[in-house]
Design an enzyme around this catalytic site. Structure first.
Site, PDB file in Angstrom:
ATOM      1  N   LYS A 156       8.321   0.358   4.278  1.00 19.42           N
ATOM      2  CA  LYS A 156       7.557   0.828   3.124  1.00 19.42           C
ATOM      3  C   LYS A 156       6.148   1.139   3.603  1.00 19.42           C
ATOM      4  O   LYS A 156       5.399   0.250   3.994  1.00 19.42           O
ATOM      5  CB  LYS A 156       7.525  -0.224   2.021  1.00 19.42           C
ATOM      6  N   ARG A 183       1.387   4.220  -9.937  1.00 22.36           N
ATOM      7  CA  ARG A 183       0.409   3.230 -10.396  1.00 22.36           C
ATOM      8  C   ARG A 183       0.094   3.423 -11.874  1.00 22.36           C
ATOM      9  O   ARG A 183      -0.171   2.454 -12.585  1.00 22.36           O
ATOM     10  CB  ARG A 183      -0.839   3.287  -9.512  1.00 22.36           C
ATOM     11  N   ARG A 218      -3.513  -1.393   0.116  1.00 24.43           N
ATOM     12  CA  ARG A 218      -2.461  -2.288   0.611  1.00 24.43           C
ATOM     13  C   ARG A 218      -2.194  -2.078   2.099  1.00 24.43           C
ATOM     14  O   ARG A 218      -1.105  -2.354   2.587  1.00 24.43           O
ATOM     15  CB  ARG A 218      -1.179  -2.066  -0.199  1.00 24.43           C
ATOM     16  N   GLU A 268      10.656  -4.083  12.022  1.00 19.03           N
ATOM     17  CA  GLU A 268      10.877  -4.591  10.671  1.00 19.03           C
ATOM     18  C   GLU A 268      12.374  -4.618  10.344  1.00 19.03           C
ATOM     19  O   GLU A 268      12.868  -5.554   9.697  1.00 19.03           O
ATOM     20  CB  GLU A 268      10.140  -3.709   9.657  1.00 19.03           C
ATOM     21  N   LYS A 297      10.764   4.041   2.381  1.00 16.21           N
ATOM     22  CA  LYS A 297       9.974   4.496   1.238  1.00 16.21           C
ATOM     23  C   LYS A 297       8.575   4.861   1.722  1.00 16.21           C
ATOM     24  O   LYS A 297       7.957   4.047   2.419  1.00 16.21           O
ATOM     25  CB  LYS A 297       9.897   3.371   0.191  1.00 16.21           C
ATOM     26  N   SER A 347       7.231   8.635  -6.664  1.00 13.33           N
ATOM     27  CA  SER A 347       6.575   9.323  -7.770  1.00 13.33           C
ATOM     28  C   SER A 347       5.817  10.569  -7.338  1.00 13.33           C
ATOM     29  O   SER A 347       5.863  11.604  -8.013  1.00 13.33           O
ATOM     30  CB  SER A 347       5.620   8.363  -8.480  1.00 13.33           C
ATOM     31  N   TYR A 349      13.943   9.733  -9.605  1.00 13.98           N
ATOM     32  CA  TYR A 349      13.727   9.809 -11.049  1.00 13.98           C
ATOM     33  C   TYR A 349      14.564  10.909 -11.689  1.00 13.98           C
ATOM     34  O   TYR A 349      14.666  10.965 -12.914  1.00 13.98           O
ATOM     35  CB  TYR A 349      12.233  10.008 -11.333  1.00 13.98           C
TER      36      TYR A 349
END
Length: 329
Positions: free
Chosen positions: A203, A213, A224, A240, A255, A281, A320
């Site tokens: 990610k 957000r 982040r 990872e 992602k 998004s 979506y």
């Protein structure tokens, strides 16, 4: 040599001559069962709230979320990934609404499970960012930094309450070191051995999260970058991946999707577990905005992006557009 000898003997165009021919030789096909619908449910609203940066996407009420789940089942969509949006007054430094059995996400899981049972794979976002007043994915230490190990304790609690609510799959998305192992232990020790883990393995700290957000009413202060992956790094995602698999991940995810198709292909080649990609998004918003301007063909662009993600190695795609595309397929 005849006068025709200089013409090509191999003509790949022969396999592109008609729509039927192209369908027959297609190397990759989208199917409704490839698709997972991310959905937002907001506490304290009586009507769905449109998300301005994501035309066509809303923050659901509990009732409209149940309806969306039924529609997804009817279209053949495989799963639904649920995100809870609590009332602002319930946010605090520890994100306690995220572990409240009566918190909005847990209530929504129970609602959807009661509505569709096992006909839809019910997934839940396992992260604190929606529930903290500072907007980070974990609890903060005295210096304002995200405390990895203290956050793991909160994730263990979240896993238990989400599993108690009836979720099929939890999606730890906070990119804390050791999160998969802690969540797996928490599930197993509370009698939830059958609940699967979809690991957000790679990610990235991306510029494409902006509309999300708004969707979750984020209170983020700062960024982040200290826990999400650096967009410049590929080998790091393989590290990872190895850690997540060792800790018990059942499925793994990349992602965002489109800016990281190379990462997706690398991970897909390296594993024997299902691989997901999240068309996030910002990816959605770009296509919708360009289509609104008349600059691209919306429907063709949607299918092209999803096919590209499938071609890169994704077995599952969070998008979506899931229900819309599934109906068309």
């Amino acid at each position: 040599m005849t006068k025709y000898g200089s013409f090509p003997g191999a003509r790949p165009r022969r396999l592109r001559t008609t729509p039927a021919m192209r369908r027959m030789v297609a190397e990759h096909r989208l199917h409704p069962a490839d698709l997972i619908l991310p959905a937002f449910v907001r506490e304290g609203i009586s009507e769905p709230v449109p998300i301005s940066a994501m035309p066509g996407v809303v923050q659901h009420t509990r009732d409209t979320l149940r309806k969306a789940a039924v529609e997804a089942v009817a279209a053949g969509v495989a799963g639904i990934m649920l995100f809870g949006v609590p009332e602002d007054a319930k946010k605090d430094a520890a994100g306690t609404a995220g572990t409240d059995p009566d918190g909005i996400l847990q209530v929504a899981i129970r609602d959807v499970r009661a509505e569709v049972g096992d006909d839809l794979v019910i997934m839940s976002d396992l992260c604190l960012d929606e529930y903290t007043d500072h907007g980070h994915c974990g609890v903060l230490d005295a210096d304002g930094r995200v405390d990895n190990d203290a956050t793991l304790e909160r994730y263990a609690e979240m896993a238990q309450v989400q599993a108690d609510a009836g979720v099929h799959v939890v999606g730890p998305s906070g990119m804390m070191d050791g999160q998969i192992g802690v969540v797996r232990d928490a599930l197993d020790q509370t009698g939830h051995e059958d609940v699967s883990i979809l690991a957000y393995t790679a990610k990235y700290s991306s510029a494409f999260y902006g509309p999300f957000r708004e969707a979750v009413g984020s209170s983020l202060q700062g960024d982040r970058k200290t826990y999400q992956q650096d967009p410049a790094n590929l080998r790091e995602s393989l590290r990872e991946l190895a850690l997540d698999l060792e800790e018990g991940a059942d499925m793994v995810m990349v992602k965002p999707a489109l800016p990281y198709l190379d990462v997706l292909a690398k991970l897909a080649d390296a594993v024997d577990v299902p691989v997901a990609a999240y068309q996030i998004s910002g990816e959605y918003a770009m296509v919708e905005a360009a289509a609104e301007k008349g600059w691209i063909d919306r429907d063709k662009a949607i299918l092209e992006t999803l096919t590209g993600i499938k071609r890169a190695g994704a077995n599952m795609i969070l998008t979506y557009w899931a229900t819309e595309v599934a109906r068309g397929l």
